[in-house]
Design an enzyme around this catalytic site. Structure first.
Site, PDB file in Angstrom:
ATOM      1  CB  THR A   1      -5.609   4.644  -4.517  1.00 10.66           C
ATOM      2  OG1 THR A   1      -6.120   4.972  -5.810  1.00 10.66           O
ATOM      3  CG2 THR A   1      -6.731   4.661  -3.498  1.00 10.66           C
TER       4      THR A   1
ATOM      5  CG  MET B   1      -2.191   0.591   1.217  1.00  9.38           C
ATOM      6  SD  MET B   1      -2.232   2.344   1.201  1.00  9.38           S
ATOM      7  CE  MET B   1      -1.819   2.773   2.827  1.00  9.38           C
ATOM      8  N   PRO B   2       0.803   2.171  -0.827  1.00 12.04           N
ATOM      9  CG  PRO B   2       1.424   4.153  -1.907  1.00 12.04           C
ATOM     10  CD  PRO B   2       1.871   3.180  -0.849  1.00 12.04           C
ATOM     11  CG  LEU B   3      -3.854   0.455  -6.350  1.00 13.24           C
ATOM     12  CD1 LEU B   3      -3.169  -0.841  -6.775  1.00 13.24           C
ATOM     13  CD2 LEU B   3      -5.364   0.272  -6.288  1.00 13.24           C
TER      14      LEU B   3
END
Length: 129
Positions: A72, A1-3
């Site tokens: 994201t 994460m993040p994407l």
């Protein structure tokens, strides 16, 4: 994460894609201090005529090497984002030969409840992460 979701003009080799993704991941790890093994990346390749990436009056010229990156992520500080932009363009230029003028980034923020990494659970909320 993040994407990270990359939109690219089709035609790069697998080796070029790997280099691009590795360079971007190194920027994520350094800027956001995420674990090295925490890696979520998706590549979308488009025919040249399906990507229109013009600047908004900044006088920035783009080439076929343009990279549009939508990230994201949970909320990040302004400094972290600025560090990420700097590190990303530095890494892409050094490792992949992509000019900083060919890198466009958009950050979409969300909250802990907006993530499930599998098994139907919200791991940020359950304490698993």
């Amino acid at each position: 994460m993040p994407l990270l979701r990359f939109d690219l003009v089709a035609g790069r080799t697998q080796a070029e894609l790997t280099t691009l993704l590795d360079a971007a991941h190194a920027a994520v790890v350094e800027a956001f201090e995420v674990p090295d093994g925490d890696r979520y990346q998706v590549v979308h390749q488009h025919p040249a005529g399906e990507m229109v990436v013009h600047d908004t009056g900044l006088g920035i010229d783009r080439t076929r090497d343009v990279v549009v990156l939508q990230m994201t992520s949970r909320k990040r500080t302004q400094q972290q984002k600025e560090d990420f932009y700097r590190l990303l363009t530095r890494n892409l230029e050094k490792e992949a030969g992509i000019a900083p003028s060919d890198v466009v980034v958009s950050v979409v923020e969300n909250a802990d409840a907006d993530w499930s990494f599998g098994h139907g659970r919200a791991q940020f909320l359950t304490g698993e992460l």
